[in-house]
Scaffold this motif. Sequence first.
Motif, PDB file in Angstrom:
ATOM      1  N   ASP A 116     -80.913 -12.091   1.042  1.00  0.00           N
ATOM      2  CA  ASP A 116     -81.217 -13.605   0.620  1.00  0.00           C
ATOM      3  C   ASP A 116     -80.531 -13.378  -0.781  1.00  0.00           C
ATOM      4  OD1 ASP A 116     -81.993 -16.059   0.245  1.00  0.00           O
ATOM      5  OD2 ASP A 116     -84.074 -15.670   0.516  1.00  0.00           O
ATOM      6  N   GLU A 117     -79.570 -14.089  -1.019  1.00  0.00           N
ATOM      7  CA  GLU A 117     -78.888 -14.149  -2.381  1.00  0.00           C
ATOM      8  C   GLU A 117     -78.600 -12.779  -2.771  1.00  0.00           C
ATOM      9  OE1 GLU A 117     -77.482 -16.748  -3.426  1.00  0.00           O
ATOM     10  OE2 GLU A 117     -78.279 -18.441  -2.408  1.00  0.00           O
ATOM     11  N   PRO A 118     -77.861 -12.086  -2.196  1.00  0.00           N
ATOM     12  CA  PRO A 118     -77.603 -10.557  -2.530  1.00  0.00           C
ATOM     13  C   PRO A 118     -76.845 -10.454  -3.966  1.00  0.00           C
ATOM     14  CG  PRO A 118     -76.172 -11.140  -0.886  1.00  0.00           C
ATOM     15  CD  PRO A 118     -77.146 -12.182  -0.965  1.00  0.00           C
ATOM     16  N   PHE A 119     -76.197 -11.254  -4.216  1.00  0.00           N
ATOM     17  CA  PHE A 119     -75.177 -11.019  -5.705  1.00  0.00           C
ATOM     18  C   PHE A 119     -75.807 -11.562  -6.777  1.00  0.00           C
ATOM     19  CE2 PHE A 119     -72.550 -11.737  -1.768  1.00  0.00           C
ATOM     20  CZ  PHE A 119     -72.073 -10.605  -1.703  1.00  0.00           C
ATOM     21  N   THR A 120     -77.292 -12.209  -6.645  1.00  0.00           N
ATOM     22  CA  THR A 120     -77.693 -12.463  -7.933  1.00  0.00           C
ATOM     23  C   THR A 120     -78.177 -11.438  -8.732  1.00  0.00           C
ATOM     24  OG1 THR A 120     -78.794 -14.524  -6.761  1.00  0.00           O
ATOM     25  CG2 THR A 120     -79.827 -13.877  -8.750  1.00  0.00           C
ATOM     26  N   GLY A 121     -77.612 -11.879 -10.088  1.00  0.00           N
ATOM     27  CA  GLY A 121     -77.745 -11.047 -11.426  1.00  0.00           C
ATOM     28  C   GLY A 121     -76.910  -9.929 -11.445  1.00  0.00           C
ATOM     29  N   PHE A 122     -75.832 -10.079 -10.473  1.00  0.00           N
ATOM     30  CA  PHE A 122     -75.038  -8.793 -10.396  1.00  0.00           C
ATOM     31  C   PHE A 122     -73.690  -9.168 -11.382  1.00  0.00           C
ATOM     32  CE2 PHE A 122     -76.931  -6.791  -6.815  1.00  0.00           C
ATOM     33  CZ  PHE A 122     -77.407  -5.663  -7.314  1.00  0.00           C
ATOM     34  N   ASP A 123     -72.940  -8.335 -12.130  1.00  0.00           N
ATOM     35  CA  ASP A 123     -71.693  -8.783 -12.849  1.00  0.00           C
ATOM     36  C   ASP A 123     -70.716  -8.516 -11.595  1.00  0.00           C
ATOM     37  OD1 ASP A 123     -71.051  -5.979 -12.692  1.00  0.00           O
ATOM     38  OD2 ASP A 123     -71.969  -5.614 -14.666  1.00  0.00           O
ATOM     39  N   PRO A 124     -69.477  -8.871 -11.936  1.00  0.00           N
ATOM     40  CA  PRO A 124     -68.437  -8.752 -10.973  1.00  0.00           C
ATOM     41  C   PRO A 124     -68.268  -7.508 -10.270  1.00  0.00           C
ATOM     42  CG  PRO A 124     -67.617 -10.353 -12.710  1.00  0.00           C
ATOM     43  CD  PRO A 124     -68.982  -9.703 -13.285  1.00  0.00           C
ATOM     44  N   MET A 125     -68.334  -6.380 -10.981  1.00  0.00           N
ATOM     45  CA  MET A 125     -68.187  -4.983 -10.558  1.00  0.00           C
ATOM     46  C   MET A 125     -69.366  -4.396  -9.384  1.00  0.00           C
ATOM     47  SD  MET A 125     -66.686  -2.693 -13.860  1.00  0.00           S
ATOM     48  CE  MET A 125     -66.513  -1.293 -12.736  1.00  0.00           C
ATOM     49  N   ASN A 126     -70.476  -5.114  -9.984  1.00  0.00           N
ATOM     50  CA  ASN A 126     -71.631  -4.755  -9.080  1.00  0.00           C
ATOM     51  C   ASN A 126     -71.504  -5.602  -7.824  1.00  0.00           C
ATOM     52  OD1 ASN A 126     -72.869  -2.453 -10.314  1.00  0.00           O
ATOM     53  ND2 ASN A 126     -73.490  -3.758 -11.825  1.00  0.00           N
ATOM     54  N   VAL A 127     -71.094  -6.870  -7.960  1.00  0.00           N
ATOM     55  CA  VAL A 127     -70.950  -7.654  -6.837  1.00  0.00           C
ATOM     56  C   VAL A 127     -69.871  -6.953  -5.575  1.00  0.00           C
ATOM     57  CG1 VAL A 127     -69.788 -10.129  -5.837  1.00  0.00           C
ATOM     58  CG2 VAL A 127     -71.632  -9.668  -7.841  1.00  0.00           C
ATOM     59  N   ALA A 128     -68.813  -6.403  -6.285  1.00  0.00           N
ATOM     60  CA  ALA A 128     -67.908  -5.897  -5.425  1.00  0.00           C
ATOM     61  C   ALA A 128     -68.455  -4.691  -4.750  1.00  0.00           C
ATOM     62  CB  ALA A 128     -66.737  -5.362  -6.273  1.00  0.00           C
ATOM     63  N   ALA A 129     -69.252  -3.678  -5.710  1.00  0.00           N
ATOM     64  CA  ALA A 129     -70.040  -2.477  -4.965  1.00  0.00           C
ATOM     65  C   ALA A 129     -70.809  -3.047  -3.862  1.00  0.00           C
ATOM     66  CB  ALA A 129     -70.906  -1.890  -6.280  1.00  0.00           C
ATOM     67  N   VAL A 130     -71.601  -4.025  -4.175  1.00  0.00           N
ATOM     68  CA  VAL A 130     -72.662  -4.447  -3.011  1.00  0.00           C
ATOM     69  C   VAL A 130     -71.950  -5.108  -1.914  1.00  0.00           C
ATOM     70  CG1 VAL A 130     -74.520  -6.089  -2.288  1.00  0.00           C
ATOM     71  CG2 VAL A 130     -74.332  -5.032  -4.483  1.00  0.00           C
ATOM     72  N   LYS A 131     -70.772  -5.734  -1.987  1.00  0.00           N
ATOM     73  CA  LYS A 131     -69.805  -6.235  -1.050  1.00  0.00           C
ATOM     74  C   LYS A 131     -69.313  -5.122  -0.094  1.00  0.00           C
ATOM     75  CE  LYS A 131     -65.726  -7.247  -1.418  1.00  0.00           C
ATOM     76  NZ  LYS A 131     -64.623  -6.402  -1.199  1.00  0.00           N
ATOM     77  N   ASN A 132     -68.965  -4.145  -0.628  1.00  0.00           N
ATOM     78  CA  ASN A 132     -68.200  -2.958  -0.219  1.00  0.00           C
ATOM     79  C   ASN A 132     -69.263  -2.449   0.809  1.00  0.00           C
ATOM     80  OD1 ASN A 132     -65.563  -3.643  -1.573  1.00  0.00           O
ATOM     81  ND2 ASN A 132     -66.041  -1.939  -2.946  1.00  0.00           N
ATOM     82  N   VAL A 133     -70.429  -2.123   0.230  1.00  0.00           N
ATOM     83  CA  VAL A 133     -71.458  -1.602   1.105  1.00  0.00           C
ATOM     84  C   VAL A 133     -71.707  -2.488   2.402  1.00  0.00           C
ATOM     85  CG1 VAL A 133     -73.971  -0.757   1.154  1.00  0.00           C
ATOM     86  CG2 VAL A 133     -72.507  -0.304  -0.526  1.00  0.00           C
ATOM     87  N   MET A 134     -71.985  -3.655   2.264  1.00  0.00           N
ATOM     88  CA  MET A 134     -72.271  -4.490   3.217  1.00  0.00           C
ATOM     89  C   MET A 134     -71.003  -4.560   4.245  1.00  0.00           C
ATOM     90  SD  MET A 134     -73.227  -7.937   1.241  1.00  0.00           S
ATOM     91  CE  MET A 134     -73.086  -8.934   2.581  1.00  0.00           C
ATOM     92  N   MET A 135     -69.641  -4.355   4.071  1.00  0.00           N
ATOM     93  CA  MET A 135     -68.619  -4.254   4.827  1.00  0.00           C
ATOM     94  C   MET A 135     -68.578  -3.043   5.641  1.00  0.00           C
ATOM     95  SD  MET A 135     -67.613  -7.290   4.537  1.00  0.00           S
ATOM     96  CE  MET A 135     -66.724  -7.025   5.881  1.00  0.00           C
ATOM     97  N   GLU A 136     -68.982  -1.757   4.995  1.00  0.00           N
ATOM     98  CA  GLU A 136     -69.125  -0.456   5.476  1.00  0.00           C
ATOM     99  C   GLU A 136     -70.143  -0.576   6.747  1.00  0.00           C
ATOM    100  OE1 GLU A 136     -69.711   2.316   2.517  1.00  0.00           O
ATOM    101  OE2 GLU A 136     -67.797   1.889   1.382  1.00  0.00           O
TER     102      GLU A 136
END
Length: 301
Positions: free
Chosen positions: A156-176
Motif C-alpha cells: 500500500d503506497e510502497p514508494f512513499t517517503g523514498f528518494d528516487p534511488m530507494n524507489v528504484a531499490a524497492v522496485k527492483n526487489v518487487m520485480m525480482e
Amino acid sequence: MNALELDKVTKAYDGLTAVSNLNLRIAQSSIFGLLGPNGAGKTTTLRMILRIILPDSGTIRVMGAPLTETVQDRIGYLPEERGLYTRMAVRPLLVFLGGLKGLKESEANRRAKQWLERFEIAAWSERKLEELSKGMQQKVQFIAAVLHDPPLLILDEPFTGFDPMNVAAVKNVMMEMHDRGTTIILSTHRMEQVEMMCDSICLVDHGKQLLDGDLREIKRAYGKNTVRIEFAGTRNGFDLARFATSVNRYGTVVEARLRPEIDPQEILKAAVAQNISLARFELVEPPLADIFVEKVTAAHA
C-alpha cells in the motif's frame, strides 16, 4: 489457479457501504493494481484480505483456500500507515516479526542480516528503530513485509517517503520477487508506476468497481486518441483546446486527448501555419491517469 479471489464482498460501517459486491480475480504470479481516489474503499478491501476486518458478506480465497489464520501467514503486507515497535532494535525486531510468520529464529536472523545489507542499513541493525531516519525506517518496514518470502505480497503506497534511488531499490526487489512467482497487489496513486509494472488493474470508487481487467486491453480499448507533443521553441498563441477534450501540460511537453471528429493532421497543419516548431509529435494511447480521471468524473456526474 488464481492467487486471490473475492466474490461479492461487501463491508459497511454504521450504514455507510465502504465496499459493495466487489469481485476480483488476481492471477498467480501477476502484478495487480488496486486503484481509486481517497475514500474509495481500497484500504477496507486490503484489510479484509488480511483478516484485519471481516466482510459482512461474500467470500475471499487465497491460493484456492478459504482465508484462515494459517493462510494469512502466506501474505506479506506493507501498510500505508507505517507502524513498527520503534523502541526495539532493528535486527531483533525483524527476527521477532519473522517468527510471527513462522520462521525459525536462526533463519529469520540470517534473512534479516541479508536484507539489511542489501538496503545498506546493516550498520544500524542494533540501533533502536526510533534512532533511524524516516527513510531508513521505511526500509525496515519494507523488509518486514518480505522477510518470510510470501507468495502473496500486498503493498500500500510502497514508494512513499523514498528518494528516487530507494524507489528504484524497492522496485527492483518487487520485480525480482515477481520473477520468482510472487503475486503482488499494488495500491498506489502513482499512475506511472502502475502503467510500467502492472498486468491488470481494478479501479474502485465509493466501494464499487468502475473498471477492471488486463491493463493493456483496457488502454487498447480507448484507442490511440491522444497526441503527445514536444515543442522545440515557444508555443505562444498555439491553442490546443479547440482540437481536444482535455489538455495536460508538462513544461515543453503537452498531451491532448483529441475530439472524436479531429484528424491529428489538423494539429500539424495548424502548427505549420503559425510557425510553431515541434521536436516530437506522436499519436498514443491515453495515459492511465486520464482514464482514471475520466471514469471517476463520470461516476460522480
